[in-house]
Design a protein around this motif. Structure first.
Motif, short mmCIF file in Angstrom:
data_model
loop_
_atom_site.label_atom_id
_atom_site.label_comp_id
_atom_site.label_asym_id
_atom_site.label_seq_id
_atom_site.Cartn_x
_atom_site.Cartn_y
_atom_site.Cartn_z
N SER A 1 -63.15 -4.70 -97.26
CA SER A 1 -63.37 -3.83 -98.42
C SER A 1 -64.15 -2.57 -98.04
N ASP B 1 -55.65 6.69 -104.98
CA ASP B 1 -54.80 5.50 -105.10
C ASP B 1 -53.32 5.81 -104.82
N ASN C 1 -54.31 -0.08 -103.48
CA ASN C 1 -54.93 -0.88 -104.53
C ASN C 1 -56.16 -1.55 -103.92
N LYS C 2 -57.31 -0.96 -104.17
CA LYS C 2 -58.53 -1.46 -103.54
C LYS C 2 -58.99 -2.77 -104.15
N THR C 3 -58.58 -3.02 -105.39
CA THR C 3 -59.00 -4.25 -106.06
C THR C 3 -58.49 -5.48 -105.33
N LYS D 1 -57.02 -5.16 -102.23
CA LYS D 1 -56.95 -4.77 -100.81
C LYS D 1 -55.50 -4.75 -100.33
#
Lengths: 112, 117
Positions: free
Chosen positions: A28, A55, A67-69, A71
């Motif tokens: 992360s 994004d 999409n970092k949520t 990964k």
């Protein structure tokens, strides 16, 4: 020929269709991501990059989504052409580090 | 992007011998790296080639096996020493810090394909 990509997951698409290649990253703290294309007998070629404060980023016929949520990183190729056949790698760069960590790769096959 | 060349492009070597691979860039770059790509696999970083000082090696790679030189900002060499068949791989150099590009973006050479018998 060489054996790069022999054991990689394969995505087969019809010429003219859109392709979506997915990549899950591990850390992360990673803040920079790159997609590379590797054709047989060649070194990886830079396609597109994206930073973690974005994004979505678009290039010529390619779009990268981040999409970092969850990964997750994806590469979308519009109107896939035979010349797009290659192995595609995602890579992540961790905060303040010059190191690139490469994903396992996906082979894209374009059917005429 | 810069033009990055590697020599040799491929070689077949006998076990126990050593091979030196050269990487040349047509412009000065900040960082140079060496990667290994084993058959059917992704890229693994061997080391960062530091100009004027010893290379920085990743876990699992040691200087005695993979000595690296970087005498200036455009050239580096990687030697694969005392080779065994397990060293059969593609060896790639990459560069970072090209003028006008993102700091972290790495560009790759064409690779050296090594087969050890």
């Amino acid at each position: 020929g060489e054996s790069v990509g022999l054991h990689l997951p394969t995505l087969s698409v019809q010429e003219g269709d859109n392709s979506i290649i997915n990549c899950a990253y591990s850390n992360s703290a990673s803040d920079y991501f790159i997609w590379y294309k590797q054709e047989s007998g060649k070194g990886p070629q830079f396609i597109i990059d994206i930073r973690s404060n974005m994004d979505k980023r678009q290039g010529q016929r390619v779009t990268v989504l981040l999409n970092k949520t969850v990964k997750h990183l994806s590469l979308q190729i519009a109107a896939t052409q035979p010349g797009d056949s290659a192995v595609y790698f995602c890579a992540e760069s961790r905060d303040s580090s010059y190191k690139l960590i490469f994903g396992s790769g996906t082979r894209l096959l374009v059917r005429p | 992007s810069a033009v990055i060349s590697q020599k040799p492009s491929r070689d077949i070597c006998q076990r126990g011998t050593s091979l030196t691979i050269q990487c040349q860039v047509d412009s000065q770059v900040t960082m140079m790296f060496w990667y290994r790509q084993q058959p059917g696999q992704s890229l693994t970083l061997i080391a960062t080639a530091n100009q004027g000082s010893e290379a920085t090696y990743e876990s699992g790679f040691v200087i005695d096996k993979f000595p690296i030189s970087r005498p200036n900002l455009t050239f580096s060499t990687l030697t694969v020493s005392n080779m065994s068949p397990e060293d059969s791989s593609i060896y790639l150099c990459s560069v970072e810090g090209l003028a006008g590009g993102p700091r972290e973006t790495q560009y790759f050479g064409p690779g050296t394909r090594l087969l050890v018998l």
